[in-house]
Design an enzyme around this catalytic site. Sequence first.
Site, short mmCIF file in Angstrom:
data_model
loop_
_atom_site.label_atom_id
_atom_site.label_comp_id
_atom_site.label_asym_id
_atom_site.label_seq_id
_atom_site.Cartn_x
_atom_site.Cartn_y
_atom_site.Cartn_z
N LYS A 19 13.08 -3.14 46.01
CA LYS A 19 14.07 -2.12 45.71
C LYS A 19 15.32 -2.68 45.04
O LYS A 19 16.05 -1.95 44.36
CB LYS A 19 14.47 -1.39 47.00
CG LYS A 19 13.38 -0.49 47.58
CD LYS A 19 13.17 0.74 46.74
CE LYS A 19 12.26 1.75 47.44
NZ LYS A 19 12.09 2.99 46.65
N SER B 80 4.97 -5.27 49.06
CA SER B 80 6.22 -4.67 48.57
C SER B 80 7.43 -4.87 49.46
O SER B 80 8.56 -4.68 49.01
CB SER B 80 6.00 -3.16 48.36
OG SER B 80 5.62 -2.54 49.58
#
Length: 415
Positions: A52, A309
């Site tokens: 992110k 991720s």
Amino acid sequence: MDDFTDAALALTARLRTLFPATPLQRNAYLSQKYDADIWLKREDLTPVRSYKIRGAFNAMRKAREANPDQSLFVAASAGNHAQGVAFNCAHFGVKGVIFMPVTTPQQKIDKTRAFGGVDVEIRLIGDYFDETLRVAQEFCAAEGGHFLAPFDDPHVIEGQASVAVEILDELDTPPDVVVLPVGGGGLSSGIKRYLDATVPGLPLWLVEPVGGASLTAALAAGSPQTLGRVDSFVDGASVARIGARPFDVLKTVPPEQVLLAPEDRICATMLEMLNVEGIVLEPAGALSLDVLPDLAEHVRGKRVICVTSGGNFDFERLPEVRERAQRFSGIKKYFILRLPQRPGALRDFLELLGPEDDIARFEYLKKSARNFGSVLIGIETRHACNFESLFARLDAAEFVYRDITGDPILAEFLI
């Protein structure tokens, strides 16, 4: 090359002022297990332990280029997006106001505050994210801030494409298969768009949690749909509605190449990676690895990239993860036993247990009649097949019982 790929390349170079490229590591254990050449793109090793940070950096940079006087940035998030925004607010020296639900775990609040320091203010608003988002957007409009969306933003998508740039930069030849997690779609659409332009025809497999299958619903309907119910366990990928911009990219993915990962199986994958490889993954971070058994025939003998991720896992959740993993693997079950209220009844039951069976929970629920009582029992065993013989012994002894392990309603209230 097109404008998007040029922008992703330029952005990747700029990211080096923030952090080095995340490792692309060959995993010998998984490679041997699946008879393939499996590499992990370790996005769990960024400074904020998720990808992110990339999209937030690019969106903030573009906003400041368009308006150098823009000094207030607003976000709504209970997880990785908040931490990426906070880190970048400190990097650019701008004020950030991040709205989080009141129910956000303290660990996530503390990490967001640590990344942002004096540049970030955290406001806890609402029990549910929809309310948090509404208040954040109202505040942003009233104060003239720039709202940083977590995935439905072209600059965020462009930023996440830097993952694909780094993958191809690291390899001498392109991989044969790429496996990507899907939440709101920012990461998967950014990577897909870059790979489509640079390595046309490269097979992509997308993975989303069963309890947040927003891409699957969108592909079936031909447009983004709002799910009626979302299981928030895979909090980094359980999204009620996939972003409109990401879906514009992902709508060409064949539905059969979008796989669903059951939440309990994800727990087993997380524990496997922790215990065997010492890799800490959050539920969303384990998605691409969780579907490898489903892809065994497709990956055999091929070079495979799995994007991990995120690794923002709160170890206070470890007992829950272990519990769910045991239930998935079949070595732990719960059942309600109708136990006669007579001396020796409990001893009779205990004598039916096998040498590898262990009582993990024993709780009287109520007496349903003068002569019988309902008991909640949890049993752990070493091998799942032990339950078949245990239940056969219970049947032969005429014990009345009900296996509630797979009953979501009873399990939620009793377990």
